[in-house]
Design an enzyme around this catalytic site. Structure first.
Site, short mmCIF file in Angstrom:
data_model
loop_
_atom_site.label_atom_id
_atom_site.label_comp_id
_atom_site.label_asym_id
_atom_site.label_seq_id
_atom_site.Cartn_x
_atom_site.Cartn_y
_atom_site.Cartn_z
N TYR A 155 -37.51 19.11 -9.50
CA TYR A 155 -38.85 19.66 -9.78
C TYR A 155 -39.43 19.02 -11.05
O TYR A 155 -40.54 18.49 -11.04
CB TYR A 155 -38.73 21.17 -9.92
CG TYR A 155 -40.04 21.89 -10.13
CD1 TYR A 155 -40.99 21.95 -9.11
CD2 TYR A 155 -40.33 22.54 -11.33
CE1 TYR A 155 -42.20 22.64 -9.29
CE2 TYR A 155 -41.52 23.22 -11.51
CZ TYR A 155 -42.46 23.28 -10.49
OH TYR A 155 -43.63 23.95 -10.68
N ASN A 187 -48.36 23.44 4.67
CA ASN A 187 -47.41 23.50 5.80
C ASN A 187 -46.62 24.82 5.81
O ASN A 187 -45.67 24.97 6.57
CB ASN A 187 -46.45 22.30 5.76
CG ASN A 187 -45.56 22.31 4.52
OD1 ASN A 187 -45.74 23.14 3.63
ND2 ASN A 187 -44.62 21.39 4.45
N THR A 238 -43.51 27.34 1.57
CA THR A 238 -43.25 28.49 0.70
C THR A 238 -44.47 29.40 0.61
O THR A 238 -44.44 30.42 -0.07
CB THR A 238 -42.88 28.02 -0.73
OG1 THR A 238 -43.91 27.14 -1.21
CG2 THR A 238 -41.55 27.30 -0.75
N GLY A 239 -45.55 29.02 1.27
CA GLY A 239 -46.76 29.85 1.28
C GLY A 239 -46.90 30.57 2.61
O GLY A 239 -45.99 30.53 3.44
N ASP A 271 -48.27 18.69 6.69
CA ASP A 271 -47.39 18.35 5.58
C ASP A 271 -48.07 17.23 4.79
O ASP A 271 -48.31 16.14 5.34
CB ASP A 271 -46.05 17.88 6.17
CG ASP A 271 -45.04 17.52 5.10
OD1 ASP A 271 -45.44 17.25 3.95
OD2 ASP A 271 -43.84 17.48 5.42
N VAL A 272 -48.36 17.44 3.53
CA VAL A 272 -49.10 16.43 2.76
C VAL A 272 -48.24 15.23 2.36
O VAL A 272 -48.76 14.28 1.77
CB VAL A 272 -49.80 16.99 1.49
CG1 VAL A 272 -51.02 17.77 1.85
CG2 VAL A 272 -48.85 17.82 0.63
N LYS A 289 -42.59 16.35 -11.04
CA LYS A 289 -43.85 16.64 -11.73
C LYS A 289 -44.13 15.58 -12.81
O LYS A 289 -45.28 15.21 -13.03
CB LYS A 289 -43.81 18.03 -12.36
CG LYS A 289 -43.83 19.16 -11.34
CD LYS A 289 -45.16 19.26 -10.61
CE LYS A 289 -45.24 20.48 -9.73
NZ LYS A 289 -46.48 20.57 -8.96
#
Ligand code: NAD
Length: 322
Positions: free
Chosen positions: A159, A42, A45-46, A66-67, A163
């Site tokens: 974060y 999406n 940040t990429g 968006d995943v 994870k």
């Protein structure tokens, strides 16, 4: 241990976060192996620019989505995948503050949805985890058997815990639903296609060095990291993909350096006149980081080959060219 190449020509691979820094290099490597690669990103940040060179490639598809939402109706998503690689997630410390909910959702809701798809497809599922799963480690270097030292409500927790949840979800689907899974714990990785302003130390230091500005090192600069050049990481990830092991397996390098040493190397390698300026340290910033690579070596035959001088020089050349 030699791991034979299992995923390549004729295989369909779904790669989330493939327009990001690591994901775009993975996409290149998978395409080079002959795989068909479908990226969902999406662009949070990429960037499309990271995969612009693949746009016309007959075995590459880029889907903007968006995943954390159900996968969109798209013909490239209709057929079964042989492997699903979940690399979508903001990953920089500045993102932890600005995108906390997005990080939590992509590490939880998206992971569960993608695991469901992996079970339905009978696909191997690779989860991008992180050395942050170890938090501020009390064991050094960190073997995979170390459970970590994470502040569950600290600024980095969105974060770290997302994870850790992803890892739990992956193992839950493996044990409960028979999913074929692999978890890679990635240590600080750098290289071309990082965003200059993404808040991580290496792109920040390089940008500052190239502009002749002070290099802002946090705290006293004695905290350490082991930095990995992206091609070494990608090779490790593909070894895990090709193996049948669940991991988790550390991927990184053992060359540990202080932030001050890193800053000084970057100044020297970029012929900069910048000086180091010490600034306030962020909360819960880990003191030391170095992977124990015994498992990666024994299980996968993994060995990093690009040293910091070479990797940093290439990365500096990339930033200079932009
Ligand atoms: P990155 O920010 O460059 O890439 C992440 C990609 O995910 C971006 O393209 C972004 O747009 C995409 N994305 C984020 N949320 C999304 C969503 N909801 N839907 C679709 N796409 C989404 O970061 P990176 O450094 O390339 O990291 C890639 C993966 O590797 C991440 O999972 C990260 O946690 C992990 N990792 C990276 C490092 C490192 O040093 N680079 C270290 C440990 C773990």
């Amino acid at each position: 241990m030699v791991v034979a190449e299992r995923y390549g020509e004729g295989h369909r691979i779904l790669l989330t976060g493939g327009a990001g820094f690591v994901g775009s290099h993975l996409a290149d490597a998978l395409i080079a192996r002959g795989a068909r690669v479908v990226v969902i990103d999406n662009f949070l940040t990429g960037s499309k620019d990271n995969v612009a060179h693949l746009r016309e490639h007959p075995r590459f598809t880029l889907i903007e989505a968006d995943v954390t939402e159900p996968l969109p109706a798209h013909e490239a998503l209709a057929a079964r995948f042989d492997a699903i690689m979940h690399f979508a997630s903001p990953a920089s410390p500045t993102d932890f503050a600005s995108l906390p909910v997005e990080i939590l959702r992509v590490g939880s809701v998206a992971t569960l949805q993608l695991l469901e798809r992996a079970v339905a497809d009978g696909a191997r599922f690779i989860q991008a985890s992180t050395s942050e799963a170890y938090g501020d480690p009390l064991v050094h270097p960190q073997p995979e058997t170390y459970w970590g030292n994470v502040n569950p409500i600290g600024i980095r927790s969105v974060y770290d815990e997302a994870k850790r949840f992803s890892e739990a979800a992956v193992m839950g689907y493996h044990r409960g639903r028979g999913a074929d899974v692999g978890i890679v714990r990635i240590f600080n990785t750098y290289g071309e296609r990082m965003r200059p302003d993404d808040g991580r130390a290496i792109p920040t230091f390089i940008s500052q060095a190239l502009r002749g500005e002070p290099i802002t090192v946090h705290g006293t600069g004695t905290q350490t990291r082991s930095i990995t050049y992206v091609s070494d990481l990608v090779r490790g990830i593909l070894l895990l993909l090709d193996s049948t092991d669940t991991g988790p397996v550390n991927c990184g390098t053992e060359h540990e350096m202080t932030m001050l040493e890193l800053a000084e190397s970057i100044v020297r390698l970029s012929d900069s006149t910048s000086r180091v300026a010490l600034v306030a340290r962020t909360a819960d910033d880990p003191e030391r980081r170095r992977p124990d690579l015994t498992k990666a070596r024994e299980l996968l035959g993994y060995e990093p080959v690009v040293g910091p001088e070479e990797g940093l020089a290439r990365t500096i050349a990339y930033f200079r060219g932009r």
